[in-house]
Write an enzyme that holds these catalytic residues in place. Sequence first.
Site, PDB file in Angstrom:
ATOM      1  N   ASP A   1     -18.227   1.945  21.273  1.00 45.51           N
ATOM      2  CA  ASP A   1     -17.428   0.765  20.924  1.00 45.51           C
ATOM      3  C   ASP A   1     -18.361  -0.376  20.517  1.00 45.51           C
ATOM      4  OD1 ASP A   1     -15.340  -0.901  20.344  1.00 45.51           O
ATOM      5  OD2 ASP A   1     -14.714  -1.246  22.418  1.00 45.51           O
TER       6      ASP A   1
ATOM      7  N   HIS B   1     -20.948  -9.168  16.935  1.00 44.91           N
ATOM      8  CA  HIS B   1     -20.455 -10.480  16.507  1.00 44.91           C
ATOM      9  C   HIS B   1     -21.666 -11.357  16.244  1.00 44.91           C
ATOM     10  CE1 HIS B   1     -16.270  -9.712  17.497  1.00 44.91           C
ATOM     11  NE2 HIS B   1     -16.665  -9.205  18.653  1.00 44.91           N
TER      12      HIS B   1
ATOM     13  N   HIS C   1      -5.959   2.495  20.946  1.00 51.46           N
ATOM     14  CA  HIS C   1      -6.513   1.483  21.867  1.00 51.46           C
ATOM     15  C   HIS C   1      -5.353   1.183  22.815  1.00 51.46           C
ATOM     16  CE1 HIS C   1      -8.348  -2.642  22.742  1.00 51.46           C
ATOM     17  NE2 HIS C   1      -7.126  -2.755  23.192  1.00 51.46           N
TER      18      HIS C   1
END
Lengths: 431, 284
Positions: free
Chosen positions: A309, A313, A181
């Site tokens: 990706d 949440h 990353h």
Amino acid sequence: MTRALLLRGGRVVDPAAGRDGRLDVLLSDGVVAEVGDRIEPGDAEVFDVAGRYVFPGFIDLHAHLREPGREYAETIETGLKAAAAGGFTAVCAMPNTDPVNDVREVCEFVVARGRSAGGSRLYPIAAATRGQKGEEIAAYGELSEAGAVAVSDDGKWLSNGGVLRRAFEHASLFHLRVVQHAEDRTLSEGAPMHEGAVSTRLGLAGQPAIAEAAAVGRDLLVAEQTGGRLHVAHLSTAAALDLVRRGRAAGIDVTCEVTPHHLVLSDEEIAASAFSTRTKMNPPLRETSDLTALAVALSDGTIDAIATDHAPHHADEKAVEFDAAPFGVVGLETAASVVHDRLVARGRLSLERFVALFSAGPARVFGLPGGTLAPGSPADVTVFDPEARWKVEPHRFLSKGRSTPFAGWELSGAPVATIVGGVVIWQRIEL
Amino acid sequence: MRSIAARPIKKVPALRGRMVVNLFFEASTRTRFSFETAEKWLSADSLNFSVKGSSVEKGESLLDTARNLQAMSPDLIVIRHGSPGVPHFLARHLKAGVVNAGDGAHEHPTQALLDALTIRQRLGRLEGLSVTICGDIAHSRVVRSNIWLLTKMGARVTICGPPTLLPPRIEEMGVTVTTDFDAALDGADVVMMLRMQLERQGHSLFPSLREYFRLYGLDAKRLSRTKAGAIVMHPGPMNRGVEIASDVADSERSVILDQVSNGVAVRMAVLYLLLGGHPWEGES
């Protein structure tokens, strides 16, 4: 033994095998038995896919399935269901779970959970360092044996060059790629969006594009020195792309992926949505000039794969101030359609490259099975309807995550059936 | 609205029975007092809700705080918050009207309105004026709102500050940008000095306050570069001797206290208009 399955009359697009045409595909004993004109079904069940595309199963190199540790946000089971609904026959799961996937036991747990979920295949990516702390490299040998297909401290750039060097060196023993990353935090300072005219207007701190490029540049030099295999996760800037091109030209073993949201949305989306946290992810949405550069690189082959990706949440976690919200949006159930609608259907990306970026490309990056429908390959297939029109309604997602910048979008093209090992694990149409 | 301040009894019944909540998540003296005064003079019922720190620190989410307030059916919420975009967030989730009293480094619209009113009072117009705004541009919500308003009204805006406190590409907001304070002052009609945020010095954005005053402090000598009759403004609170010398702050060129008085009038107008009044009814 499952019954053989004959996919009849679809347009088979298999870039790795150099095939594109109206063909039948016979799946038997978990593998592709035959691809050809008018195959006799024999005992096989016949699946009429006329008018549809038949692709090698889509592979996602980058997803966060949250289990173990944050099952309230996603589980391996819900994540894999979402993957299947998005046409993905395989998903690589990032290690930033709790506990972190940095030892054999966690890796085995993830693999076992994936098997028992019984849908799309799950390939774990193990942590590059113990606890993802960026200090001591993890035991890649036992992790690889337990099923890990790559190593990464995803979310945290390995900023210590010496540690990265050792990671490349040790990983080479097991032919594992190190996934970075790319974000130099001394430059990005954890800012919630991209630095530019929009961040200035909105009064938000910004991450400059060079925070990504500087990290990629350093990583390329270490990869060159060690002969390491580098994979740049969710590459988002024209500057970093340029470095990857130059690195590859210099013979460095580097691959990279981009996400659908970085391909089609710019930082203006944050302003247009009035600071919606659905537009907050890391790397942040960049500028139009970056989008243009990424689209070119999809076609010219600089980019190896499109990855989601997928980062679910809980709704409560995202229903906060923009500054305070966690980075990340879901992507498994929208990725293929978004890219098809915005790039393929509008003539900006060829169908062949589209398929390669979701199948052969990712398979090659981590050396995964599949990515082609050549006889003998795993019977993993994504059936895609280019004419399907649908509206993104997050409450219908199979993922537990609902936060997506594509909510409400009307898209053309959708996966309609997902086949893994010759078994239809998900479908939108009747057999 | 301004005439109300001159009356012996400073109260009109315009917003009687209306409830306004002043929801302040950041320390503020003048803006909160200004809104409160405006509410009282208009006879609104007002409630102050001050919370220090972020939603995370106090353990209740901003959304829950907002929903609890909504349950008391306020007509309007005046919000000050350290995070850009929070007024939008509240507007999405609440039935009450929302007035932005400052959100992080994003906007402070009523400040820009009172600044514009003050300039027009003193100089008679906004169009064609040269306005120089100097200081910590990067962290200033005042500057952003002023840029929108002043450029829309036809003023020429020059932004000045040290490179570490200039946000990238601010020229794309339609302003001229310079790091040379003297040049920025030449021929200016209005000089607006921004507060140097002392609390940010830990980040080493500027080496020392002495160095700051030497390069970007407004003193009488520098002020002489501006047009005759040019005015000096400051949104407060001032750091005397850092961004502005005391003799300038207290000179007859300074309109800093007019800004404060006008703040009440402007906020009365905003409250009145948003709570159902008509522009022509309230004009004074």
